[in-house]
Design an enzyme around this catalytic site. Structure first.
Site, mmCIF file in Angstrom:
data_model
loop_
_atom_site.group_PDB
_atom_site.id
_atom_site.type_symbol
_atom_site.label_atom_id
_atom_site.label_comp_id
_atom_site.label_asym_id
_atom_site.label_seq_id
_atom_site.Cartn_x
_atom_site.Cartn_y
_atom_site.Cartn_z
ATOM 1 N N SER A 129 0.841 -1.035 0.006
ATOM 2 C CA SER A 129 0.104 0.065 -0.065
ATOM 3 C C SER A 129 1.000 1.104 -0.087
ATOM 4 O O SER A 129 1.885 1.174 0.537
ATOM 5 C CB SER A 129 -0.847 -0.030 1.341
ATOM 6 N N TYR A 142 -1.918 -0.325 10.124
ATOM 7 C CA TYR A 142 -2.065 -0.526 8.850
ATOM 8 C C TYR A 142 -0.798 -0.112 7.945
ATOM 9 O O TYR A 142 -0.022 -0.956 7.324
ATOM 10 C CB TYR A 142 -3.209 0.007 8.073
#
Length: 267
Positions: A129, A142
């Site tokens: 990501s 995250y």
């Protein structure tokens, strides 16, 4: 000879888009899900696999190899979102996120390496990501799990160079998928000192996903990488400003970049 591809988390979102794109290009594709019976209408087979359960990884990899005799491309796509003030996220949820986003891909990689080494070829693509390049407010766990996978890939590439096994990262920005629905949200507590900034940031994050790019852009990027003889270490796919934010982090002083992020999230 058609290449055989395994996509973890291939039942929806980015994984599904990649799989459907690749079968149009004459790849043999297998996806995975914890509940494959829900996806009987899938355009490619969905096998049972939970990246947190190593026995399911080994069974699925073995099933594919027994049927196809080889495994050419593995796409570590299965992942989970998590949001909240780090102080208020239960430790069990932090560990659960790393089990899915970090340790899961490691165990998938370990399961496929013997076959790839035997056939002296293979490509492993880790879907990370853009959030993994920076510590984002209320997405810190995250960011950390995806950033850890980015660094792991860098090390793995050097360790695998003698076996003709390639590995790369593909870091997407915000895409229009159902990731927000499956994300763990730390409760928005009325008594929390983070109530307003966390609530505002949560709304902004969901808006970004709702207005995200078409997942087919990721599918096209992955297809291009598969057809590249010597893939780069890192790829980024998404809106220009999302990708440019990584460049800015390299160029700007830390506190200036931090200020930009805080302005963006209205903190």
């Amino acid at each position: 000879m058609c290449k055989v591809v395994l996509i973890t988390g291939g039942s929806s979102g980015i994984g599904k888009s990649i799989g459907e794109y690749l079968i149009q290009k004459n790849f043999v594709v297998y996806g995975t899900s914890r509940n494959p019976e829900k996806y009987k209408e899938s355009k490619f087979p969905i096998l049972a696999l939970d990246v947190k359960e190593n026995n399911t990884i080994l069974k699925t990899v073995s099933t594919i190899i027994e049927k196809e005799g080889r495994l050419d491309v593995v796409i570590n796509n299965a992942g989970a979102g998590i949001t909240g003030p780090i102080e208020e996220i239960p430790e069990a949820e932090i560990k659960n996120n790393f089990d899915t986003n970090f340790f899961g891909p490691i165990n998938v990689i370990k399961a496929v390496l013997p076959q790839m080494r035997e056939q002296q070829s293979g490509l492993i693509i880790n879907i990370t990501s853009i959030a993994g390049y920076m510590g984002l407010p209320y997405r810190g766990v995250y960011s950390a799990s995806k950033g850890a996978l980015e660094l792991l890939t860098e090390a793995f590439r050097m360790e695998l160079k003698d076996f003709n096994i390639k590995m790369t990262n593909v870091a997407p920005g915000d895409f229009a998928t159902n990731i927000a629905a499956g994300r763990y949200h730390a409760p928005l507590l009325e008594t929390s000192p983070y109530k307003k900034p966390y609530g505002d940031t949560l709304s902004l994050m969901d808006e970004h996903v709702d207005n995200g790019s078409n997942p087919n852009l990721m599918a096209e990027a992955v297809h291009n990488i598969i057809n590249t003889g010597n893939p780069k270490v890192h790829y980024k796919v998404g809106e220009f400003m999302q990708k440019f934010s990584i460049v800015l982090k390299r160029l700007l002083p830390d506190k200036v970049y931090e200020k930009l992020l805080m302005n963006h999230y209205k903190l």
